[in-house]
Enzyme design. Structure first.
Site, PDB file in Angstrom:
ATOM      1  N   HIS A 116      46.692  39.574  36.140  1.00 43.65           N
ATOM      2  CA  HIS A 116      46.296  40.387  36.190  1.00 43.65           C
ATOM      3  C   HIS A 116      46.573  40.715  37.152  1.00 43.65           C
ATOM      4  O   HIS A 116      46.191  42.242  37.734  1.00 43.65           O
ATOM      5  CB  HIS A 116      44.395  39.827  35.245  1.00 43.65           C
ATOM      6  CG  HIS A 116      43.710  40.778  35.970  1.00 43.65           C
ATOM      7  ND1 HIS A 116      42.923  41.997  34.484  1.00 43.65           N
ATOM      8  CD2 HIS A 116      42.448  40.750  36.550  1.00 43.65           C
ATOM      9  CE1 HIS A 116      42.147  42.224  35.209  1.00 43.65           C
ATOM     10  NE2 HIS A 116      42.297  42.192  35.978  1.00 43.65           N
ATOM     11  N   GLU A 117      46.020  40.004  38.747  1.00 44.06           N
ATOM     12  CA  GLU A 117      46.096  40.840  40.003  1.00 44.06           C
ATOM     13  C   GLU A 117      47.540  41.027  39.902  1.00 44.06           C
ATOM     14  O   GLU A 117      47.222  41.758  40.798  1.00 44.06           O
ATOM     15  CB  GLU A 117      45.742  39.168  40.233  1.00 44.06           C
ATOM     16  CG  GLU A 117      44.255  38.778  40.269  1.00 44.06           C
ATOM     17  CD  GLU A 117      43.291  39.477  40.718  1.00 44.06           C
ATOM     18  OE1 GLU A 117      43.322  40.747  41.549  1.00 44.06           O
ATOM     19  OE2 GLU A 117      42.322  40.134  40.035  1.00 44.06           O
ATOM     20  N   HIS A 120      48.107  44.672  38.359  1.00 46.19           N
ATOM     21  CA  HIS A 120      46.944  45.785  39.895  1.00 46.19           C
ATOM     22  C   HIS A 120      47.943  46.213  40.567  1.00 46.19           C
ATOM     23  O   HIS A 120      47.955  47.746  40.975  1.00 46.19           O
ATOM     24  CB  HIS A 120      45.745  44.770  40.403  1.00 46.19           C
ATOM     25  CG  HIS A 120      44.711  45.001  39.138  1.00 46.19           C
ATOM     26  ND1 HIS A 120      43.839  46.135  38.963  1.00 46.19           N
ATOM     27  CD2 HIS A 120      43.681  43.982  39.134  1.00 46.19           C
ATOM     28  CE1 HIS A 120      43.072  45.977  38.019  1.00 46.19           C
ATOM     29  NE2 HIS A 120      42.377  44.460  38.488  1.00 46.19           N
ATOM     30  N   GLU A 187      40.592  47.640  35.355  1.00 48.49           N
ATOM     31  CA  GLU A 187      41.245  46.590  34.897  1.00 48.49           C
ATOM     32  C   GLU A 187      41.009  46.946  32.664  1.00 48.49           C
ATOM     33  O   GLU A 187      41.610  45.890  32.853  1.00 48.49           O
ATOM     34  CB  GLU A 187      39.584  46.824  34.945  1.00 48.49           C
ATOM     35  CG  GLU A 187      38.760  46.550  36.466  1.00 48.49           C
ATOM     36  CD  GLU A 187      39.033  45.191  36.291  1.00 48.49           C
ATOM     37  OE1 GLU A 187      40.109  44.174  36.164  1.00 48.49           O
ATOM     38  OE2 GLU A 187      39.277  44.199  37.716  1.00 48.49           O
TER      39      GLU A 187
END
Length: 266
Positions: A116-117, A120, A187
């Site tokens: 997820h990070e 980004h 997100e």
């Protein structure tokens, strides 16, 4: 006039006086600043001596980075701190805090968080926010010597306050990167891309769904963990991950190495 009010007036004046300045910022410039900020953070943070956790974070970071296909200057560090948090700067500089490890419970859940990070970063979400902040002159004010002021009056999160206290480039990143929440659309796209990354890296993508139950359990009877508070966890998010699971499982099926849930975090 109270000292706090005077400081606030000084900061406000600086922001107003710089408002007409719109610095041109490109990706290479931001990545270069990220490298400097990351070096400051590592030098002034307590690095974990837990060999088992460090080895796990390193191998998961390496696998997720390769799965992303991005040619960043990837690097990760495990910081000994109770915060339930993890992040990835523009350009691929990552950190995981020891406080999140017991909550995750599995290597696969760690892959979900790091996927997820990293998403980004590869989707340039933090970079876009940083450019906007730069154009608003926030970073210039902080780096110019107002780090303590920024930490006390402008930072919203505890991590931001800690970074701002370091001074220098790290202080600018505290306000322009760490303290700026991603949009709901950001997100959602990071959730989807991150689930694909973990599957491609060889981790069971269904663990991304279970992860949010564990994060929510960590909120019971206490303030929300940093990771949850800055990355809202709700039923919509879980429903999204479930709906994307068939696609992620197809990617997982094609992964040359399958680690499943990986090692248990003890």
């Amino acid at each position: 006039m109270k000292k706090t009010n005077l400081i606030l007036l000084v900061v406000t004046s600086l922001l107003v006086s710089c408002s007409s300045m719109k610095p041109k910022v490109n990706e290479a410039d931001i990545n270069a600043e990220a490298v400097k900020a990351y070096a400051e953070i590592k030098a002034k943070s307590k690095i974990s001596t837990n060999k088992e956790w460090t080895a796990m974070v390193n191998r998961v970071a390496d696998r997720i980075a390769k799965a992303s296909g991005e040619n960043f200057q990837w690097e990760v560090v495990l910081i000994d701190s109770p915060e339930v948090n993890a992040w990835c700067m523009p350009g691929g500089k990552m950190a995981v805090y020891t406080g999140i490890m017991p909550v995750l419970k599995s290597e696969g859940a760690l892959a979900a968080v790091m996927g997820h990070e990293v998403a980004h970063a590869t989707l340039r979400h933090g970079m876009e926010g940083y450019i906007r902040a730069k154009q608003q002159s926030y970073a210039g004010v902080i780096i110019a010597g107002a780090s303590v002021i920024g930490g006390q009056l402008l930072c919203k999160t505890e991590d931001c306050k800690k970074w701002s206290a370091l001074g220098g480039v790290a202080a600018g990143f505290a306000l322009t990167f760490l303290d700026r929440k991603f949009s709901r659309a950001d997100e959602t796209s990071a959730d989807k891309k991150g689930q694909i990354y973990m599957a491609k890296a060889g981790y069971d993508p269904a663990e991304a769904i279970v992860l949010w139950d564990r994060m929510n359990a960590g909120k019971q009877g206490a303030a929300p963990p940093e990771f949850v508070s800055t990355h809202p966890s709700d039923q919509t998010r879980k429903n999204n991950l479930k709906s994307w699971l068939p696609e992620a499982e197809a990617v997982y099926a094609q992964s040359p190495q399958k680690y499943g849930l990986g090692a248990t975090i003890r």
